[in-house]
Design a protein around this motif. Structure first.
Motif, mmCIF file in Angstrom:
data_model
loop_
_atom_site.group_PDB
_atom_site.id
_atom_site.type_symbol
_atom_site.label_atom_id
_atom_site.label_comp_id
_atom_site.label_asym_id
_atom_site.label_seq_id
_atom_site.Cartn_x
_atom_site.Cartn_y
_atom_site.Cartn_z
ATOM 1 N N HIS A 228 0.829 -1.206 0.000
ATOM 2 C CA HIS A 228 0.000 0.000 0.000
ATOM 3 C C HIS A 228 0.862 1.254 0.000
ATOM 4 N N ALA A 229 1.956 1.227 0.787
ATOM 5 C CA ALA A 229 2.839 2.390 0.810
ATOM 6 C C ALA A 229 3.522 2.582 -0.545
ATOM 7 N N LEU A 230 3.921 1.493 -1.174
ATOM 8 C CA LEU A 230 4.577 1.594 -2.469
ATOM 9 C C LEU A 230 3.604 2.048 -3.552
ATOM 10 N N VAL A 231 2.354 1.553 -3.485
ATOM 11 C CA VAL A 231 1.332 1.996 -4.441
ATOM 12 C C VAL A 231 1.087 3.496 -4.307
ATOM 13 N N LEU A 232 1.050 3.982 -3.056
ATOM 14 C CA LEU A 232 0.855 5.415 -2.820
ATOM 15 C C LEU A 232 2.037 6.220 -3.371
ATOM 16 N N MET A 233 3.270 5.705 -3.151
ATOM 17 C CA MET A 233 4.447 6.384 -3.709
ATOM 18 C C MET A 233 4.371 6.436 -5.234
ATOM 19 N N ARG A 234 3.965 5.341 -5.825
ATOM 20 C CA ARG A 234 3.893 5.286 -7.283
ATOM 21 C C ARG A 234 2.824 6.234 -7.799
ATOM 22 N N ALA A 235 1.713 6.315 -7.090
ATOM 23 C CA ALA A 235 0.630 7.215 -7.511
ATOM 24 C C ALA A 235 1.043 8.671 -7.408
ATOM 25 N N ARG A 236 1.957 8.980 -6.485
ATOM 26 C CA ARG A 236 2.413 10.347 -6.309
ATOM 27 C C ARG A 236 3.582 10.698 -7.220
ATOM 28 N N GLY A 237 3.924 9.805 -8.149
ATOM 29 C CA GLY A 237 4.935 10.130 -9.150
ATOM 30 C C GLY A 237 6.305 9.551 -8.914
ATOM 31 N N ALA A 238 6.461 8.650 -7.939
ATOM 32 C CA ALA A 238 7.772 8.046 -7.693
ATOM 33 C C ALA A 238 8.156 7.165 -8.877
ATOM 34 N N SER A 239 9.426 7.210 -9.262
ATOM 35 C CA SER A 239 9.905 6.401 -10.374
ATOM 36 C C SER A 239 10.044 4.950 -9.950
ATOM 37 N N LEU A 240 10.169 4.103 -10.970
ATOM 38 C CA LEU A 240 10.352 2.677 -10.676
ATOM 39 C C LEU A 240 11.678 2.442 -9.955
ATOM 40 N N ALA B 155 6.551 -5.357 -9.988
ATOM 41 C CA ALA B 155 5.093 -5.430 -9.831
ATOM 42 C C ALA B 155 4.448 -4.065 -9.851
ATOM 43 N N HIS B 156 5.236 -3.007 -9.774
ATOM 44 C CA HIS B 156 4.683 -1.647 -9.742
ATOM 45 C C HIS B 156 5.008 -0.895 -11.020
ATOM 46 N N ARG B 157 5.220 -1.637 -12.119
ATOM 47 C CA ARG B 157 5.455 -0.948 -13.382
ATOM 48 C C ARG B 157 4.235 -0.151 -13.822
ATOM 49 N N TRP B 158 3.041 -0.646 -13.488
ATOM 50 C CA TRP B 158 1.788 0.060 -13.777
ATOM 51 C C TRP B 158 1.032 0.243 -12.482
ATOM 52 N N PRO B 159 0.185 1.238 -12.446
ATOM 53 C CA PRO B 159 -0.595 1.455 -11.225
ATOM 54 C C PRO B 159 -1.395 0.200 -10.876
#
Length: 858
Positions: A342-354, A412-416
């Motif tokens: 969940h924390a990583l998904v939130l980071m990714r949604a806020r624009g964090a790079s892979l 696993a976080h290449r896409w939202p």
């Protein structure tokens, strides 16, 4: 995101990951140290049990002319120093100093026939004259005095000599006796004293065994033995002894310190000995011809050959262990990544790079893995053993692999991502994954074929071990695990159809969830099956080794105990043997060496009552055909056999005997009825047969007792054999622990999805007890089917891989061809692990919160 924050939040999962990394690093660092210590112990045993001429460096020179100047101990010491100066640098640390350890030098005048002793003519006797450095430290005089300076008798030198007490009695030479010697020069000797060996087991006496016993040699064509005794002369006699250049031998023994010779040094020592062998003639040039007489390089090469076989077999098993360990670590890394999702998904949604996501997951895992790896590496120092390169690189490789697994979780976080229900439907594997799995299966089958054809341990002394063949067992188990992974849902779907007809809902729901296995559950299959297969394989191979060692011991003894004597064993002695405690049966025999009339081939003839001997062997693996005359397989096609010798015999073989030829070194064997010759061999059956009472009952010189228990303990207790057995035991327990951990980690990994599913079912009326049974039923089919597949694969591996693995080095030279049919240990191991895993699931369901919160229907 702070990595330590994620570690603190998920400290339970982090602790599990740290424990797994610590154990893997400890194993990968400790196993090389312990096995290296065992290898060194095996080398020391081999060197201690070998003849001194094999273990020590002996420079031998035969003088062809009188040396320049008088021969003195100082001259010999100077020549000793010249040899030591020519030693390669690799040999100098393992060679003992002059006159310490086994190092010494000897001058001996040989082939001196005895003409008379105190005027009495003697025949077939010889008295050699010998001087050795440091002799005063190795003898204890029991009569007379040490020898002194030489005198003169009838124009020739008169040497004072000291004889070993029993040798003097056998040669009938008392203190003060004057011995006239023949040969090219006029010689005489006077016995000044008698001595006994001080420290008879030392290397000095093993090199100078002729000083303490009478050597009996029968020359070709002679009917009588020649007796050779050796007398010790004083330092003052050395100049006179050096002037006797005919049949005079000089020996410089450069003792090798056995404990300083290690396995890591062995390859360079082999080359150093060969270099020194070429340097010795150069050192001796201009004084006398000579050469290096040693087999140290051959002894070390034999050890290195056995070492490569042992290393191949250890890697054969340990590779499976490390594969499973990394698989469990991968499960734990996946679990930690799921907790951070969940924390990583939130980071990714806020624009964090892979890359940022990968750095976060890697940082959190490294924060746990690095200290755990350092701790495991540090704990390995508590175990004895040398520090090899693998000890340092192994833990580093484990930590690096853990970091790579953590970085891979970022893919696993290449896409939202959105919340998904992996328990609702099974995912379809991609074509790329199917291709990769098919490649693993094909490579495993190809490797198995190559392993059976080429062998794992053949030509390892020239080429070393083949890394591809070493990984074949692990690859084969992985291939079978992938096949099980793809096939096991089908029988479960059939069970689901049957359960759908039942009134209770729990079996249907549990089997349905089991058939729709989550990725974590499927990964645990890839761990549980190889773990069980390798553990069962180790148990089966250990049983095969034990059975073959027992057979090998019987083949080397020929009974529960065997008594061999150089002198005839009378009926009175046989009766005394029967009265020894523990002896039940006694079978007498006569063992002789004869020649075949057809081609003069040397054969061993055992004259024994075949029926009585067959009855004595009934408790062992050896069997004799029902015929009075038997031959070994290499004499099977000769038809009637005619034996030459003092008692010529014509025999017609009635059967073939196998196994027994190994009792006598593998020579062709003929078993024939007794012919009245004196008994010199006794076969015994009984319980707890001790050699000491048997030797006391015989009371004859040159008598040897060989027991089955003694030979078996020697085979099973050999350092290489003990190392393999310990490795199998350690690997079995470690794999069982990793397999259990894999199941529990898989349960925890799917806990969130399972809680969501059960919450919906609880809203439909599912009770807490039913929810717990549902959790156990979900995981049980996977455990049971995987355990069954692992058991079958482990039982099949010895037969599949057996032809390519040479285990004769651990069984006394006998190939392992039959593995025991006793399935008790493999079945108990499999059932125990499966039950433990199911109980772990039950405890997890009972103590945890698998039922979720009861939801209100909407």
């Amino acid at each position: 995101m702070n990595a330590w924050t994620q570690v603190r939040v998920n400290r339970g999962v982090a602790a599990v990951l740290g424990l797994l990394v610590l154990s893997a690093c400890l194993l990968v660092a400790a196993v090389p140290k312990v096995t290296q210590t065992a290898y060194d112990d095996a080398l020391r045993v081999a060197m201690a049990g070998s003849d001194p001429s094999r273990a020590d460096l002996v420079v031998v020179s035969k003088r062809q002319s009188v040396p320049q100047g008088p021969l003195t101990p100082a001259v010999l010491l100077e020549e000793d120093r010249s040899f030591r100066a020519a030693l390669p640098p690799e040999l100098r640390p393992v060679v003992t100093a002059p006159d310490t350890g086994d190092s010494h030098y000897v001058v001996r005048k040989n082939e001196n026939p005895v003409i008379s002793v105190d005027g009495q003519v003697r025949s077939y006797q010889y008295l050699n004259l010998a001087w050795t450095s440091g002799a005063e430290r190795h003898v204890r005089y029991v009569e007379g005095r040490p020898p002194g300076a030489p005198g003169e008798l009838d124009g020739g030198p008169l040497f004072e000599v000291a004889l070993e007490r029993r040798a003097a009695e056998e040669m009938r030479m008392r203190v003060g006796a004057t011995v006239l010697l023949g040969g090219m020069q006029k010689l005489a000797a006077r016995v000044s004293g008698l001595f006994e060996a001080a420290g008879p087991d030392s290397g000095y006496w093993r090199h100078n065994d002729a000083l303490r016993r009478v050597m009996k040699v029968r020359k070709p064509g002679a009917d009588t033995d020649d007796w050779y005794a050796t007398g010790l002369v004083a330092d003052a006699a050395l100049p006179e002894l050096g002037a006797l250049y005919s049949n005079t031998t000089y020996r410089w023994v450069l003792g090798v310190d056995g404990p300083s010779v290690t396995t890591l040094r062995a390859p360079e020592l082999v080359e150093a000995v060969r270099t020194f062998r070429g340097a010795v003639p150069v050192v001796l040039e201009g004084s006398s011809p000579g050469a290096l007489d040693t087999a140290l390089d051959s002894l070390l090469q034999e050890h290195l050959t056995r070492l490569r076989v042992a290393e191949s077999l250890l890697l054969f098993v340990v590779a499976g262990l490390f594969t499973v360990a990394l698989g469990v670590i991968a499960l734990a890394v996946r679990l930690l990544a799921e907790r951070m999702r969940h924390a990583l998904v939130l980071m990714r949604a806020r624009g964090a790079s892979l890359a940022r996501i990968a750095a976060t997951t890697t940082g959190a895992v490294a924060a746990v893995a690095v200290p755990a790896g350092v701790a495991g590496y540090a704990l390995s120092y508590a175990l004895p053993g040398p520090l090899t390169l693998l000890v340092h690189l192994g833990p580093l490789a484990v930590v690096a692999a853990t970091a790579l697994l953590a970085a891979g979780q970022a893919l696993a976080h290449r896409w939202p991502r959105t919340d998904q229900r992996e328990d609702v439907a099974t995912s379809r594997p991609s074509p790329r994954r199917i291709t990769a799995e098919a490649a693993v299966v094909v490579l495993a089958l190809a490797g198995t074929y190559l392993l059976r054809q080429r062998g794992l341990t053949t030509q390892t002394d020239e080429r070393g071990f083949d890394p591809f063949l070493i990984l074949v067992p692990a690859g084969l188990t992985l291939a079978v695990a992938l096949i099980v992974l793809r096939c096991y849902p089908y029988p479960l779907r059939l069970a689901v159809r049957l359960a759908a007809r039942l009134r209770p809902a729990v079996p249907f729901l549990g089997l349905t969830l089991a058939a729709r296995a989550r990725p974590a559950a499927t990964l645990s299959v890839l761990i549980l099956l190889p773990a069980l297969a390798v553990a069962v394989f180790g148990a089966v191979v250990s049983g095969g080794l034990a059975t073959t060692q027992q057979t090998s011991a019987w083949q080397q003894v020929g009974a529960r105990a065997r008594l061999d004597s150089a002198l005839p064993i009378t009926p009175e002695i046989v009766e005394r043997i029967r009265r020894v405690p523990g002896v039940r049966e006694v079978v007498t025999a006569t063992r002789t060496v004869s020649l075949l009339r057809t081609d003069l081939q040397r054969v061993v003839v055992l004259a024994v009552d075949t029926r009585a001997y067959r009855d004595l062997l009934r408790a062992g693996p050896l069997t004799l055909p029902d015929a009075p005359v038997l031959v070994s397989p290499d004499l099977a096609d000769r038809g009637p056999i005619e034996l030459l010798g003092p008692s010529p015999r014509a025999l017609t073989p009635g059967g073939i005997v196998t196994g027994l030829p190994r009792v006598y070194g593998g020579a062709p064997l003929v078993i024939a009825p007794p012919d009245g010759s004196p008994v010199n061999t006794v076969f015994l059956d009984g319980d707890d047969l001790d050699p000491r009472p048997l030797l006391a009952a015989v009371n004859l010189q040159d008598t040897q007792v060989t027991t089955l228990d003694g030979v078996l303990s020697g085979i099973a207790g050999a350092p290489f054999t003990a190392t393999i057995e310990r490795a199998f035991t350690v690997v079995t327990f470690a794999l069982a622990g990793y397999a259990l951990a894999a199941v529990l980690v898989a349960l925890v990994t799917g806990g969130a999805d399972r809680t969501g599913a059960l919450s919906h079912l609880r809203a439909l009326g599912l009770s807490t007890a039913q929810a717990r049974r549902l959790t156990v039923l979900e995981i049980s089919p996977m455990i049971v089917l995987t355990a069954l597949a692992g058991l079958l694969l482990g039982l099949a591996l010895p037969a599949v891989l057996g032809p390519g693995v040479d285990l004769s080095s651990y069984t006394g030279g006998l190939a392992v061809e039959v593995y025991p049919a006793d399935l008790t240990t493999p079945v108990l191991l499999t059932v125990g692990l499966a039950v433990a895993a199911v109980l772990g699931a039950f405890v997890y369901a009972a103590l945890g919160r698998p039922s979720g919160e009861r939801r209100r229907p909407t």
